[in-house]
Enzyme design. Structure first.
Site, PDB file in Angstrom:
ATOM      1  N   CYS A  40      -2.868  18.757  29.448  1.00 38.73           N
ATOM      2  CA  CYS A  40      -3.448  19.080  28.136  1.00 38.73           C
ATOM      3  C   CYS A  40      -2.852  20.351  27.566  1.00 38.73           C
ATOM      4  CB  CYS A  40      -4.964  19.177  28.235  1.00 38.73           C
ATOM      5  SG  CYS A  40      -5.552  20.417  29.404  1.00 38.73           S
ATOM      6  N   GLU A  47      -0.317  14.883  19.717  1.00 37.47           N
ATOM      7  CA  GLU A  47      -0.135  15.149  21.146  1.00 37.47           C
ATOM      8  C   GLU A  47       0.528  13.938  21.798  1.00 37.47           C
ATOM      9  OE1 GLU A  47      -2.726  16.850  24.900  1.00 37.47           O
ATOM     10  OE2 GLU A  47      -3.705  15.461  23.522  1.00 37.47           O
ATOM     11  N   GLU A  74     -13.392  19.318  26.485  1.00 36.98           N
ATOM     12  CA  GLU A  74     -12.010  19.796  26.460  1.00 36.98           C
ATOM     13  C   GLU A  74     -11.164  18.630  25.996  1.00 36.98           C
ATOM     14  OE1 GLU A  74      -8.424  19.781  27.177  1.00 36.98           O
ATOM     15  OE2 GLU A  74      -8.861  19.962  29.316  1.00 36.98           O
ATOM     16  N   LYS A 101     -17.871  10.503  36.827  1.00 37.23           N
ATOM     17  CA  LYS A 101     -17.192   9.267  36.496  1.00 37.23           C
ATOM     18  C   LYS A 101     -15.714   9.534  36.237  1.00 37.23           C
ATOM     19  CE  LYS A 101     -16.479   5.506  33.342  1.00 37.23           C
ATOM     20  NZ  LYS A 101     -15.004   5.789  33.412  1.00 37.23           N
TER      21      LYS A 101
END
Length: 469
Positions: free
Chosen positions: A272, A369, A238, A165
């Protein structure tokens, strides 16, 4: 007509996802918006396909090699579509496709090792490995194809089937990838589904799924893990990072400036494991800011399909708003913008490449982040202070140390609380290495043989060394 045709839409014509071009902010295509009630049939097909797929390792390896060839051949169709929906420069889309094919080939050559246990007993004990069953792979919008292959390649090589997905922001290239791979894989081995949330969460919690592998934010990762727990499915998560780069006092600023800049700004900072904070010695801080700002001002920002573009837009309006919010907060708290500091006045989701100085250490652009083209550069007095600041975060994905004395740099790198530490470079990975984070950056391990074994379950067979009948 393109040689690869998308599979028929499983949803009715009224159930559609509108896909926007981040370079214009305008709709350019649609994808199916699938519903929860379709998941039972999808997972059932994956389970049925698993019955035969798991039995023949040689056939799996051949299929993965054929899949890699098919992906490369489809590059001229895949790359422009990926750029159109994601925003990255076309050259980077081609690089993503190359990495996708390379990962399929790497895992085609991977196989678990049967081991014998020698423990002094008169029993021959073997550790063999079995596949798990259907795997749910949920991927974000920053590297749709590369992250899809990072999940499906080891899962398929291990003998599992996959329900993939993509993000609702980038469903098109992944759907096309699924059609490309369908020519090399048996029916039902890989299924791509698209739709808005909670489709991904419902897939993760489906009782027929035996492993959930997810890349995305920490809050969504917690939700995915909770859903997977209902069926006691294995999870690999992750969940992003806030990577720090520590520059030592012997660093050659001009020599490393380009590498450091692109370690932070590649893919518009939407990586990331990008550098998201720089710690520079106080006496070099001004030079570091100047060198990075010079590059930020010179970089060519534009639509990914335009020739010469080096940095594209952010992927979506919500991410642009997040980056604007973090930047505005830092500026309001006393930071200065040595470059950028604002969104660009043009259609689409463009933000000027931004280098911030005099940033309060507790500013969200430092502690969280930002996931965009904004980089705070902070001064430090001692290396101990820099390491403490680098580690003062809930994240622990990657980090790097930059300096001329490699032994000293390696010693400092060994003190970073993260899964991967680089010296004089950042965010470079080998297909053969493990990739994992600590703290809130993730659970489980991807990459290399660790990624393969993460998709397998040990099966131990005990046999007496003499007849006991």
């Amino acid at each position: 007509m393109a040689p690869y045709q998308l599979a028929p839409d499983p949803a009715s014509p009224g159930e559609r996802l509108t896909v926007l071009d981040p370079a214009t902010g305008e709709a350019f295509d649609e994808a199916p918006d699938q519903r929860a009630q379709e998941l039972d049939a999808v997972v059932h097909r994956a389970h049925e396909a698993w019955r035969s797929w798991r039995t023949d390792p040689a056939a799996r390896a051949a299929a993965l090699l054929a899949s890699a060839d098919a992906v490369e051949a489809a590059g001229p169709e895949l790359a422009p579509l990926l750029t159109r929906e994601q925003g990255k420069p076309l050259t980077e889309s081609y690089a993503e496709i190359a990495r996708t094919a390379a990962r399929l080939r790497w895992f085609a050559a991977s196989a678990p090792e049967t081991r014998t246990i020698a423990d002094g007993r008169a029993v021959h004990s073997e550790i063999r490995w079995r596949s798990l069953g259907p795997v749910a792979a949920v991927v974000p919008w920053n590297f749709p194809l590369q992250l899809a292959s990072a999940k499906l390649a080891p899962a398929l090589a291990a003998g599992n089937t996959v329900v993939l997905k993509p993000s609702p922001f980038t469903p098109l290239a992944t759907r096309l990838l699924g059609s490309v791979l369908s020519a090399a894989l048996p029916e039902g081995v890989l299924t791509v589904i698209t739709g808005r949330e909670p489709l991904g969460a419902l897939l993760a919690s489906h009782p027929g799924i035996r492993h959930v592998t997810f890349t995305g934010s920490v809050p969504t990762g917690r939700s995915v893990a909770a859903g997977a727990a209902s069926g006691l499915a294995r999870v690999t998560l992750e969940l992003g990072g806030n990577d720090a780069a520590i520059l030592l006092d012997d660093v050659d600023v001009e020599r490393i400036a380009d590498r450091l800049f692109w370690a932070a700004f590649r893919n518009c900072g939407q990586v990331c494991m990008a550098v998201k904070r720089v710690y520079a010695p106080a006496r070099l801080h001004g030079r570091v800011v100047e060198a990075l700002a010079e590059r930020a001002k010179a970089v060519v920002v534009g639509a990914g399909l335009d020739e010469g573009t080096e940095l594209g837009p952010l992927n979506n309006a919500a991410q642009l708003a997040r980056v604007e919010r973090y930047t505005a907060r830092a500026l309001a708290d006393g930071a200065g913008a040595a470059a950028g500091g604002h969104r660009l006045d043009r259609p689409g989701y463009f933000h000027a490449p931004t280098v911030l100085t005099d940033v309060p250490p507790d500013s969200p652009v430092v502690t969280e982040e930002q996931f965009g083209p904004v980089l705070p550069v902070l001064p430090y007095g001692t290396v101990d202070e820099a390491v403490e600041a680098a580690n003062a975060t809930l994240f622990g994905l990657g980090g790097s140390v930059w300096g001329t004395d490699l032994d000293r740099a390696e010693a400092v790198a060994g003190r970073l609380e993260c899964g991967t530490a680089w010296i004089n470079h950042h965010a470079e990975l080998s297909l053969a290495q493990p990739f994992a984070g600590v703290k809130e950056s993730g659970v489980g391990v991807a990459g290399g043989p660790w990624g393969l074994y993460g998709n397998l379950s040990p099966f131990v067979v005990h046999r007496p060394q003499e007849d006991r009948s």
